[in-house]
Enzyme design. Structure first.
Site, PDB file in Angstrom:
ATOM      1  N   ARG A   1       0.873  -1.239   0.110  1.00 51.48           N
ATOM      2  CA  ARG A   1      -0.022  -0.008   0.091  1.00 51.48           C
ATOM      3  C   ARG A   1       0.882   1.364   0.058  1.00 51.48           C
ATOM      4  O   ARG A   1       2.078   1.113   0.409  1.00 51.48           O
ATOM      5  CB  ARG A   1      -0.865   0.120   1.182  1.00 51.48           C
ATOM      6  CG  ARG A   1      -1.893  -1.033   1.053  1.00 51.48           C
ATOM      7  CD  ARG A   1      -2.829  -1.121   2.361  1.00 51.48           C
ATOM      8  NE  ARG A   1      -2.174  -0.838   3.448  1.00 51.48           N
ATOM      9  CZ  ARG A   1      -2.843  -0.140   4.761  1.00 51.48           C
ATOM     10  NH1 ARG A   1      -3.841   0.667   4.574  1.00 51.48           N
ATOM     11  NH2 ARG A   1      -2.112  -0.161   5.906  1.00 51.48           N
TER      12      ARG A   1
ATOM     13  N   LYS B   1       4.564 -10.739   9.907  1.00 51.36           N
ATOM     14  CA  LYS B   1       3.770 -10.659   8.705  1.00 51.36           C
ATOM     15  C   LYS B   1       4.238 -11.830   7.724  1.00 51.36           C
ATOM     16  O   LYS B   1       5.420 -12.024   7.392  1.00 51.36           O
ATOM     17  CB  LYS B   1       4.083  -9.238   8.021  1.00 51.36           C
ATOM     18  CG  LYS B   1       3.123  -9.174   6.618  1.00 51.36           C
ATOM     19  CD  LYS B   1       2.848  -7.679   6.680  1.00 51.36           C
ATOM     20  CE  LYS B   1       3.015  -7.036   5.473  1.00 51.36           C
ATOM     21  NZ  LYS B   1       2.783  -5.639   5.491  1.00 51.36           N
TER      22      LYS B   1
ATOM     23  N   ARG C   1      -0.165  -0.428  14.601  1.00 48.38           N
ATOM     24  CA  ARG C   1       0.735  -1.162  15.369  1.00 48.38           C
ATOM     25  C   ARG C   1       0.454  -1.594  16.909  1.00 48.38           C
ATOM     26  O   ARG C   1      -0.112  -0.806  17.411  1.00 48.38           O
ATOM     27  CB  ARG C   1       1.955   0.024  15.593  1.00 48.38           C
ATOM     28  CG  ARG C   1       2.832   0.357  14.281  1.00 48.38           C
ATOM     29  CD  ARG C   1       3.875  -0.822  13.965  1.00 48.38           C
ATOM     30  NE  ARG C   1       4.351  -0.677  12.600  1.00 48.38           N
ATOM     31  CZ  ARG C   1       3.619  -0.805  11.516  1.00 48.38           C
ATOM     32  NH1 ARG C   1       2.658  -1.118  11.387  1.00 48.38           N
ATOM     33  NH2 ARG C   1       4.242  -0.509  10.342  1.00 48.38           N
TER      34      ARG C   1
END
Ligand code: ATP
Length: 263
Positions: free
Chosen positions: A61, A125, A259
């Site tokens: 993104r 991730k 976060r």
């Protein structure tokens, strides 16, 4: 670079069930499978899965990049036509995350979801999702759904990414075509459910997979903290519900990032 058999488009298409009507193409190398499908979408007759053995300019993104190495990751995009304008796609990236997580769980690899569109394994991730759109000539919208999924993460690549990331060596040992077919089936099934019921058909499932439910988080915009609070899951539009000192607020994905905060 690890040696690996190349993927076979006809075999992936033949193994697919829910995605059996999706055309499959495999290319050895390209810049970005999302960029390729965005360029081709207006001329497509039906859904198309484009798999790149090696993607050299993967995108995230807000102009961020997605790094991968051939053989050590999956990089693919699926072009899917949805009736109506772009507003019909509200929450689609989160529905795709739900579908990926559910498919990985079926393959014996449980994962969690980070709002808006990351798949986490043990807090790091594992996969990224980038949904981009382009208008179809008849007023419908082409969604181009890009997925990058780490199978093996070499130390030097993790160092280039600059933060701890996850991989799934177990899936790396699986037949690559069968793995792609399983992921295609999960995505095709989810897209049909999304076409019928929008994100409302996914919100409870997304919340069941939420990595930070009830935990303190911060919402950042280019590094600056916009909001802090306890993450309370998502609503039927895919907005993040955040319990702040001033009460509950709903945050639209846009380009903001989440976060976890130290407790
Ligand atoms: P954030 O992860 O900061 O919340 P985001 O969800 O918007 O942002 P994306 O745009 O989806 O992130 O993905 C791009 C980011 O993912 C990069 O900025 C980089 O930090 C990270 N990244 C790049 N390649 C990989 C990879 N192979 N595995 C895991 N993370 C990666």
């Amino acid at each position: 670079m690890s040696a690996h058999a190349s993927m076979d488009a006809a075999r992936i298409a033949g193994l697919a069930q829910a995605g059996a009507d999706v055309r499959v193409e495999v290319v050895a190398q390209t810049g970005s499978t999302n960029a390729d499908l965005l360029a081709r979408a207006p001329g497509l007759a039906g859904p198309l899965l484009l798999v790149a053995e090696h993607q050299t300019a993967g995108r995230g993104r807000a102009g961020r990049s997605w790094l991968s190495e051939p053989g050590n990751s999956l990089t693919f995009s699926l072009a899917w036509r949805i009736d109506g304008g772009p507003a019909r796609l509200t929450g689609l990236p989160l529905a795709i995350g739900t579908a990926l997580a559910e498919t990985l769980a079926r393959l014996g690899q449980p994962v969690a979801l980070k709002w808006p569109n990351d798949v986490l394994k043990d807090g790091d991730k594992l996969a990224g999702i980038l949904v981009e759109t382009t208008a179809a000539p008849d007023g419908a919208t082409w969604a181009v759904i890009g997925v990058g999924l780490n199978l093996v993460m070499p130390d030097e690549l993790e160092a280039r990414i600059g933060r701890p990331v996850a991989a799934m060596p177990w899936l790396a040992r699986m037949d690559r075509d069968a793995l792609l077919a399983a992921l295609l089936d999960g995505l095709a099934g989810a897209l049909r459910a999304f076409e019928r019921g929008g994100f409302a058909a996914f919100s409870a499932r997304w919340n069941g997979l939420h990595a930070y439910q009830g935990r303190p988080v911060a919402i950042l915009d280019r590094g600056a903290v916009l909001h802090e609070g306890l993450a309370a899951g998502v609503d039927d539009a895919g907005r993040l519900l955040l319990d702040t000192d001033a009460g509950r607020i709903a945050i639209v994905a846009g380009d903001v990032s989440l976060r976890p905060r130290e407790t």
